[in-house]
Design a protein around this motif. Structure first.
Motif, short mmCIF file in Angstrom:
data_model
loop_
_atom_site.label_atom_id
_atom_site.label_comp_id
_atom_site.label_asym_id
_atom_site.label_seq_id
_atom_site.Cartn_x
_atom_site.Cartn_y
_atom_site.Cartn_z
N LYS A 1 0.84 -1.19 0.00
CA LYS A 1 0.00 0.00 0.00
C LYS A 1 0.88 1.24 0.00
O LYS A 1 1.92 1.28 0.66
N ASN B 1 -1.93 8.12 -0.92
CA ASN B 1 -3.09 8.54 -1.71
C ASN B 1 -4.01 7.40 -2.12
O ASN B 1 -4.71 7.49 -3.13
N GLY B 2 -4.05 6.32 -1.33
CA GLY B 2 -4.99 5.24 -1.58
C GLY B 2 -4.57 4.25 -2.66
O GLY B 2 -5.36 3.38 -3.04
N PHE B 3 -3.37 4.36 -3.18
CA PHE B 3 -2.88 3.42 -4.18
C PHE B 3 -2.34 2.15 -3.54
O PHE B 3 -1.83 2.16 -2.43
N GLU B 4 -2.44 1.05 -4.28
CA GLU B 4 -1.83 -0.20 -3.87
C GLU B 4 -1.34 -0.93 -5.11
O GLU B 4 -1.78 -0.66 -6.23
N LYS C 1 -6.13 1.68 -7.89
CA LYS C 1 -6.80 2.54 -6.94
C LYS C 1 -8.29 2.34 -7.13
O LYS C 1 -8.79 2.40 -8.27
N VAL D 1 -10.77 6.98 -8.11
CA VAL D 1 -9.82 8.06 -8.40
C VAL D 1 -10.47 9.43 -8.24
O VAL D 1 -11.69 9.59 -8.32
N ASP E 1 -5.70 12.95 -9.13
CA ASP E 1 -4.83 11.81 -9.51
C ASP E 1 -4.36 11.92 -10.95
O ASP E 1 -3.58 11.07 -11.40
#
Lengths: 114, 116
Positions: A58, A61-64, A78, A81, A85
């Motif tokens: 992870k 900004n919520g990305f994995e 994500k 979005v 982004d």
């Protein structure tokens, strides 16, 4: 030597929709994997990295991203979005030996529309 | 901390002119790098340095020279600029690798160079 292929050069997506950016790598040795983000007219920022351990990493900004050794992939995702982004995203690889160099993919431009 | 800074931000040269790009970092990093970014090609390593007074060639070194006289500065020189060197140039730095730990690179904001 390592190399990286980003399979999509442009990804348009609507706000609040999910996005996946695909990255495949080639290497004869163990690797570290990275995703960097470049906002317009700025330098690169590290989004997340895979060094070892859990294959799901992870980032900010919520990305994995998920490391898949058998498929030599490191795809970025994500679930929802935002307009903010909108950026260019780079996948990068380096060997786990004392080699300090990063090899970058060509980049994927993500454009988020309202 | 300013991080990694680059001077200048923009420059236009004529073919055959020379110039020097300056990169400075205030994080006491041992390693420094120069990349060029071209559309559809990602970032490619030009030269890098693993310490003060040492430099090495990267993937695309031809037409460029570098110097690392001080730990915090890494200079990229173009002796005789060519239109093929029109690009965005990024400098990066990272701390020394210990115990095979990873090598996070911190990037500057870039220098946009046009060679006419």
């Amino acid at each position: 030597a390592q190399s990286v292929t980003q399979l999509d050069s442009q990804v348009p997506v609507f706000e609040e929709a999910p996005v996946e950016l695909r990255c495949n790598y080639s290497s004869s040795v163990s690797v570290y994997l990275f995703w960097y983000v470049q906002y317009p007219n700025q330098g690169l920022q590290l989004l997340l990295k895979y060094l070892s351990g859990s294959t799901l990493v992870k980032g900010i900004n919520g990305f994995e991203a998920e490391f898949n050794k058998s498929q030599t992939s490191f795809h970025l995702r994500k679930p929802s979005v935002h307009i903010s982004d909108t950026a260019e995203y780079f996948c990068a690889v380096s060997s786990t030996s004392n080699d300090y160099k990063l090899s970058f993919g060509a980049g994927t431009t993500v454009t988020v529309r309202a | 901390n300013a991080g990694v800074t680059q001077t200048p931000k923009f420059r236009v040269l004529k073919t055959g002119q020379s110039m020097t790009l300056l990169c400075a970092q205030d994080m006491n990093h041992e390693y420094m790098y120069w990349y060029r970014q071209d559309p559809g090609m990602g970032l490619r390593l030009i030269h890098y340095s693993v310490g003060e007074g040492t430099t090495a060639k990267g993937e695309v070194p031809d037409g460029y020279n570098v110097s690392r006289l001080k730990k915090q500065n890494f200079l990229l020189g173009l002796e005789s600029a060519a239109p093929s060197q029109t690009s965005v140039y990024f400098c990066a730095s990272s701390s020394i690798i210990r115990d095979f730990s990873y090598n996070e690179q911190f990037f500057g904001p870039g220098t946009r160079l046009t060679v006419l």
